[in-house]
Design a protein around this motif. Structure first.
Motif: not given
Lengths: 280, 425
Positions: B46-50, B146-147, B327-331, B341-342
């Motif tokens: 649900s989140l990026s480990e990176q 996220d959505t 926004p960049q990380n959600e992308l 992304p939200s």
């Protein structure tokens, strides 16, 4: 014990074997299916018609598994937790069961019913209160919180009380007393050997129970290093998506200790089922 | 007996070894080398480990420890909140989970108190942001991850055989409303006798989420019995069953995946996160396509990050959360994990608009982004999912056991009312 004819061919025996064979297939198939899914990729698991044979991805799934979770550490944790719970559980339940069965003491009946009443309360209901108790003891995120509450159970005491009542004769205890045994020695040298077959069966059940316990370890443990295998395995599940092959590989390996345990103790387990018939 | 004794001795020895080994483990919650330790609980993927590991470089004074929690996340979080031992940051799922946290908002920091959060608000979809705030918008419990905008997924081969349009644009044009969709479903049945819908629950969920009022008003007044949105969703599901338009295959099963692959049903309305499920199920590329959902946009799923008020380092926790979800990380989480992304500013980014092989080279973001931007969401209460489950249970009795729909509705109503009475007391 005359249900099975041991000599030669008989129709009832054929039916018995056919029945047992069907039962065998039904009970073994889920396990077989687990191995099949553990050896396949997710898209291959979902294909239609389903593949009933082993795939070639077991190694890949295992690699993913080991890359994603500290598998061996969690297994070790589980062996430790379940092993301790089982040993303590056997000790305390047999002690209490023996006492309830063979001793007279004030408020014995009331205490026994009070204990049985705790069996009627679903475990989930006590989750938050138990958590608060553990926090007061500063036991959150420690193995004490897993092991100590699991060290005795109403069900175990009830089981072993019933067993002691029917198998341990007062004459034996009196003989022991004449020989100078104190209460604990009566328990240890007279009662315990008689209870042994049942303790084996009961031990396997308690080990399985604590091995498969998920919710309480999940809530009480916060450090992934201490997670038991069930908690670690469940962290593999994604929010929207699951790598079934990897999860099943993990599940497969997590059942191995149970199988080993059963293999070691299986003849004693069978002994426990028939012991009543032989002794009395 | 000897063997048994040996086994037990070995076990006891093992036990004592483990205990000594464990007592040496340092407590990770302590502050080490002047660094602030922040603990984060989240669902796997649900989140990026990176990105989580990058946070430690981005904030040199922070030691972010992230832990994946599997099932029963909510139970674990609630127990830790009540015992005043929660993590510093926690993932919160959509629907009941976030609604429950909004109801218990006093357990969380009010993010509106932080100017940087106020400033970042404009980056996120309004409706998504508002799902994590109290109805008066004064208390912000969490930040959006996220959505799950909904779209129509359809099997273009089957659409073609049934004489329906196959081009996403044309499909979106032709199937604008549920009436259009039902008419197309009837045509599909008559021409090639393939069910249009996978199951009636999908229909109910989609139609419900297209509305902007569900089971409760924001002041807590129950409206599940009278709300036309609910009744309409129910009726659509019943209608699909009565006309024989549903394949009645439960979602998330291997049968569902097999049927998607083998043409067992022709379409479904689902959220953005259905993409990996579909693409893992269906072997042939270019068969399934994406169009706008008939009946309009809607949202299913998605999650948030909240900060329990017990955190010792609120400033750092807020900074880290804002950075993780900028926004960049959600992308970046969209191509990697399929998390939609939200933050609408990135919807035009080339990374989001790559043609999808699986969907026949289509840019599916065209329909996802249109859906996400146009969503007009209503108030979601803490018990919405429970109520939906009762409705879906009785809908499946209609679908699978041919129960009378009116009787099923009454039964669902009875169960919901007694359950709500118990919970509201």
């Amino acid at each position: 014990m005359s249900t099975v004819d041991t000599k030669g061919f008989s129709l009832s025996k054929v039916f018995l074997y056919i029945g047992l064979l069907i039962w065998l297939v039904f009970s073994v198939f889920p396990f077989y299916w687990m191995i099949v899914t553990a050896s396949r990729g997710t898209s291959s698991i979902f294909s239609y018609p389903p593949h009933l044979t082993f795939g070639s991805d077991l190694v890949v799934n295992t690699q993913h598994l080991l890359a994603n979770i500290p598998f061996f550490r969690s297994m070790l944790n589980s062996v430790f937790v379940s092993g301790s719970i089982t040993l303590l559980h056997l000790f305390f339940c047999s002690l209490a069961g023996f006492a309830f069965a063979k001793y007279e003491f004030p408020a014995k009946k009331q205490l026994f019913y009070l204990m049985l009443a705790t069996m009627m309360v679903p475990g989930q209901l006590g989750l938050v209160p138990s958590f608060i108790i553990m926090k007061t003891f500063h036991w959150v995120n420690t193995y004490y919180a897993l092991i100590i509450p699991g060290a005795a159970s109403a069900f175990g005491i009830f089981w072993l009380k019933q067993f002691s009542e029917s198998t341990i004769h007062d004459d034996l205890l009196n003989a022991g007393r004449i020989d100078g045994c104190g209460n604990f020695r009566l328990y240890y040298h007279v009662a315990l050997p008689i209870m042994r077959p049942t303790l084996t069966a009961f031990g396997i059940f308690s080990f399985m129970g604590s091995w498969n316990d998920y919710l309480w370890p999940l809530i009480i443990l916060n450090d992934p290093v201490r997670y038991t295998i069930q908690v670690t395995l469940s962290s593999l599940n994604g929010i929207y998506f699951k790598d079934y092959g990897m999860v099943m590989a993990g599940t497969l390996y997590a059942t191995i200790p149970l199988l080993v345990l059963f293999a070691i103790f299986s003849n004693k387990l069978m002994g426990a089922v028939t012991v009543g018939a032989i002794k009395s | 007996m000897k063997k048994l004794r040996a086994v037990i001795t070995a076990a006891v020895l093992g036990v004592s070894l483990m205990v000594t080994a464990c007592s040496g483990t340092p407590d990770t919650t302590n502050t080490a080398n002047g660094k602030v330790t922040l603990k984060l609980w989240y669902w796997n993927s649900s989140l990026s480990e990176q990105i989580l590991s990058e946070a430690n470089q981005k904030f040199p004074n922070v030691n972010l420890v992230s832990e994946k929690i599997g099932g029963n996340f909510e139970s674990k979080l609630l127990a830790s909140l009540y015992a005043d031992a929660p993590p510093d940051l926690t993932g919160i799922n959509s629907a009941d989970f976030v609604a429950t946290m909004v109801k218990d908002h006093s357990q969380f920091l009010n993010l509106n108190d932080f100017p940087e959060v106020q400033q970042a608000k404009k980056d996120y979809l309004d409706w998504k942001w508002n799902l994590a705030s109290t109805p008066d918008r004064k208390y912000q419990v969490a930040l959006p991850i996220d959505t799950g905008p909904i779209v129509l997924y359809y099997n273009a081969d089957l659409f073609k055989k049934a004489g329906l349009p196959t081009d996403p644009e044309e499909v979106s044009q032709k199937l604008k409303t549920w009436d259009d969709y039902m008419a197309a479903a009837k045509q599909m049945k008559e021409k090639i006798n393939v069910p249009m819908f996978d199951n009636v629950s999908t229909i109910f969920t989609a139609a419900l989420n297209q509305g902007n009022e569900y089971y409760f008003k924001s002041d807590g007044t129950p409206i599940y019995e009278t709300n036309p949105v609910v009744k309409n969703a129910w009726n659509l599901a019943v209608q699909a069953h009565q006309l024989g338009l549903s394949a009645d295959i439960q979602g998330g099963t291997s049968a569902w995946s097999a049927a998607a692959d083998q043409g067992g049903y022709a379409s479904l309305i689902g959220a953005s996160w259905m993409v990996p499920q579909l693409s893992q199920s269906v072997k042939q590329k270019g068969v399934w396509r994406v169009a706008a959902a008939p009946g309009g946009p809607g949202d299913i799923g998605g999650s948030f990050i909240g900060i329990p008020k017990n955190t010792k380092n609120p400033e750092e926790a807020v900074k880290v959360a804002l950075w993780l979800l900028n926004p960049q990380n959600e992308l970046r989480m969209y191509p990697d994990l399929g998390l939609y992304p939200s933050t609408p500013s990135v919807y035009d980014d080339p990374l989001m608009n790559k043609p999808s092989d699986f969907f026949g080279g289509e840019n599916i973001n065209k329909y996802l982004s249109a859906s996400a931007k146009a969503i007009n969401i209503g108030f979601q209460g803490p018990y919405d999912n429970q109520i939906s489950n009762y409705f879906k249970q009785d809908l499946s009795k209609v679908a699978l056991n041919n129960m009378d729909p009116n009787q099923a509705w009454e039964e669902a109503m009875k169960k919901i009312k007694s359950q709500m009475q118990r919970l509201m007391e």
